[in-house]
Design a protein around this motif. Structure first.
Motif, PDB file in Angstrom:
ATOM      1  N   LEU A 227      -5.808 -13.208  -3.264  1.00 21.71           N
ATOM      2  CA  LEU A 227      -6.953 -14.045  -2.916  1.00 21.71           C
ATOM      3  C   LEU A 227      -7.892 -14.148  -4.107  1.00 21.71           C
ATOM      4  O   LEU A 227      -8.032 -13.199  -4.883  1.00 21.71           O
ATOM      5  CB  LEU A 227      -7.712 -13.458  -1.727  1.00 21.71           C
ATOM      6  CG  LEU A 227      -6.961 -13.382  -0.398  1.00 21.71           C
ATOM      7  CD1 LEU A 227      -7.818 -12.688   0.657  1.00 21.71           C
ATOM      8  CD2 LEU A 227      -6.552 -14.765   0.076  1.00 21.71           C
ATOM      9  N   ALA A 228      -8.537 -15.294  -4.223  1.00 23.86           N
ATOM     10  CA  ALA A 228      -9.507 -15.512  -5.297  1.00 23.86           C
ATOM     11  C   ALA A 228     -10.728 -14.626  -5.072  1.00 23.86           C
ATOM     12  O   ALA A 228     -11.057 -14.251  -3.943  1.00 23.86           O
ATOM     13  CB  ALA A 228      -9.928 -16.977  -5.329  1.00 23.86           C
TER      14      ALA A 228
ATOM     15  N   ASP B 271     -13.550  -3.335   1.538  1.00 25.97           N
ATOM     16  CA  ASP B 271     -13.636  -4.157   0.340  1.00 25.97           C
ATOM     17  C   ASP B 271     -13.027  -3.490  -0.885  1.00 25.97           C
ATOM     18  O   ASP B 271     -12.525  -4.162  -1.771  1.00 25.97           O
ATOM     19  CB  ASP B 271     -15.102  -4.524   0.038  1.00 25.97           C
ATOM     20  CG  ASP B 271     -15.707  -5.408   1.115  1.00 25.97           C
ATOM     21  OD1 ASP B 271     -14.947  -6.175   1.748  1.00 25.97           O
ATOM     22  OD2 ASP B 271     -16.916  -5.332   1.332  1.00 25.97           O
ATOM     23  N   ASP B 272     -13.069  -2.181  -0.939  1.00 26.17           N
ATOM     24  CA  ASP B 272     -12.485  -1.486  -2.096  1.00 26.17           C
ATOM     25  C   ASP B 272     -12.071  -0.087  -1.655  1.00 26.17           C
ATOM     26  O   ASP B 272     -12.884   0.682  -1.164  1.00 26.17           O
ATOM     27  CB  ASP B 272     -13.492  -1.399  -3.236  1.00 26.17           C
ATOM     28  CG  ASP B 272     -12.850  -1.010  -4.559  1.00 26.17           C
ATOM     29  OD1 ASP B 272     -11.607  -1.004  -4.653  1.00 26.17           O
ATOM     30  OD2 ASP B 272     -13.586  -0.717  -5.507  1.00 26.17           O
TER      31      ASP B 272
ATOM     32  N   VAL C 211      -7.033 -11.402  -6.748  1.00 26.32           N
ATOM     33  CA  VAL C 211      -6.950  -9.977  -6.459  1.00 26.32           C
ATOM     34  C   VAL C 211      -5.935  -9.772  -5.330  1.00 26.32           C
ATOM     35  O   VAL C 211      -5.895 -10.539  -4.371  1.00 26.32           O
ATOM     36  CB  VAL C 211      -8.339  -9.430  -6.048  1.00 26.32           C
ATOM     37  CG1 VAL C 211      -8.252  -7.987  -5.582  1.00 26.32           C
ATOM     38  CG2 VAL C 211      -9.318  -9.576  -7.205  1.00 26.32           C
ATOM     39  N   THR C 212      -5.127  -8.735  -5.447  1.00 24.41           N
ATOM     40  CA  THR C 212      -4.157  -8.410  -4.405  1.00 24.41           C
ATOM     41  C   THR C 212      -4.862  -7.671  -3.276  1.00 24.41           C
ATOM     42  O   THR C 212      -5.507  -6.644  -3.498  1.00 24.41           O
ATOM     43  CB  THR C 212      -3.018  -7.544  -4.967  1.00 24.41           C
ATOM     44  OG1 THR C 212      -2.366  -8.270  -6.010  1.00 24.41           O
ATOM     45  CG2 THR C 212      -2.008  -7.198  -3.885  1.00 24.41           C
TER      46      THR C 212
ATOM     47  N   LEU D 151     -14.674 -10.164   4.279  1.00 22.39           N
ATOM     48  CA  LEU D 151     -14.091  -9.459   3.132  1.00 22.39           C
ATOM     49  C   LEU D 151     -14.708  -9.997   1.856  1.00 22.39           C
ATOM     50  O   LEU D 151     -14.724 -11.206   1.632  1.00 22.39           O
ATOM     51  CB  LEU D 151     -12.569  -9.683   3.114  1.00 22.39           C
ATOM     52  CG  LEU D 151     -11.800  -9.192   1.893  1.00 22.39           C
ATOM     53  CD1 LEU D 151     -11.854  -7.671   1.784  1.00 22.39           C
ATOM     54  CD2 LEU D 151     -10.351  -9.662   1.970  1.00 22.39           C
ATOM     55  N   ARG D 152     -15.228  -9.107   1.034  1.00 25.02           N
ATOM     56  CA  ARG D 152     -15.750  -9.492  -0.277  1.00 25.02           C
ATOM     57  C   ARG D 152     -14.729  -9.032  -1.318  1.00 25.02           C
ATOM     58  O   ARG D 152     -14.508  -7.846  -1.508  1.00 25.02           O
ATOM     59  CB  ARG D 152     -17.097  -8.866  -0.542  1.00 25.02           C
ATOM     60  CG  ARG D 152     -17.575  -9.132  -1.978  1.00 25.02           C
ATOM     61  CD  ARG D 152     -19.036  -8.913  -2.157  1.00 25.02           C
ATOM     62  NE  ARG D 152     -19.716 -10.005  -1.475  1.00 25.02           N
ATOM     63  CZ  ARG D 152     -20.879  -9.880  -0.857  1.00 25.02           C
ATOM     64  NH1 ARG D 152     -21.472  -8.725  -0.813  1.00 25.02           N
ATOM     65  NH2 ARG D 152     -21.435 -10.901  -0.275  1.00 25.02           N
ATOM     66  N   VAL D 153     -14.083 -10.010  -1.970  1.00 27.68           N
ATOM     67  CA  VAL D 153     -13.073  -9.721  -2.982  1.00 27.68           C
ATOM     68  C   VAL D 153     -13.755  -9.738  -4.345  1.00 27.68           C
ATOM     69  O   VAL D 153     -14.335 -10.746  -4.732  1.00 27.68           O
ATOM     70  CB  VAL D 153     -11.925 -10.757  -2.932  1.00 27.68           C
ATOM     71  CG1 VAL D 153     -10.919 -10.498  -4.042  1.00 27.68           C
ATOM     72  CG2 VAL D 153     -11.233 -10.738  -1.574  1.00 27.68           C
TER      73      VAL D 153
END
Length: 180
Positions: free
Chosen positions: A118-119, A176-177, A46-47, A136-138
């Motif tokens: 990032l994964a 996070d979003d 994810v960018t 940070l939760r991706v």
């Protein structure tokens, strides 16, 4: 000498007993999480957008009525580095060893923005000088933002004079979003 196959079997058994449904035999009612399947393709990275802004007080001004000591802020150099560290990785296959991901902002006066891939998963965000480390939760399909803000200088009364103090602060905000 230890038998590696029995150690692996014991570790797997221990891992499975922790993942086995806690809903059975007096559990807490939480759903058990299944380990990731090696048959499913890994989720795409994810960018993550990373921004930095630095405002600095360069001159202080004293006002008599009302008595105020205030400063004039200007944009300042935003050169810095922020590092990301993966947490909770249970398998080396999920995250190849590519070193510590980081974003380095070059010397520049004014706001800057960069991005890093990032994964999916949980990450620690480490920015030296910030009062705390961010989390940070991706998630797949998310649009995460890491916002860095530096403030340099402040104006304060020193007796009757309005003086510039060389204090510096850093604020790290993790979203996070965000809506793109």
């Amino acid at each position: 000498m230890y038998d590696l196959s029995s150690l692996r079997h014991a570790a797997l058994g221990c891992l499975l007993c922790g993942l086995a449904g806690s809903t059975s035999q007096g559990g807490t009612g939480r759903q058990a999480l299944a380990p990731p399947s090696s048959l499913e393709p890994p989720e795409a990275p994810v960018t993550v957008r990373v921004t930095h802004r630095h405002r600095a007080v360069r001159q202080c001004v004293s006002l008599k009525e009302p008595r105020i000591c205030t400063g004039r802020e200007l944009e300042a150099d935003t050169a810095t580095t922020v590092r990301f560290e993966r947490v909770g990785v249970s398998s080396a296959a999920m995250m190849p060893d590519t070193g510590t991901p980081h974003v380095t902002f070059p010397r520049h006066v004014g706001p800057q923005e960069q991005s890093i891939k990032l994964a999916v998963g949980d990450w620690l965000v480490d920015w030296p000088g910030a009062p705390s480390i961010g989390h940070l939760r991706v998630a797949a399909g998310a649009h995460p933002l890491v916002s860095l803000v530096t403030s340099s200088g402040r104006c304060r009364f020193e007796g009757e004079r309005c003086e510039l103090d060389s204090v510096r602060s850093r604020q790290l905000a993790v979203h996070d979003d965000v809506v793109p």
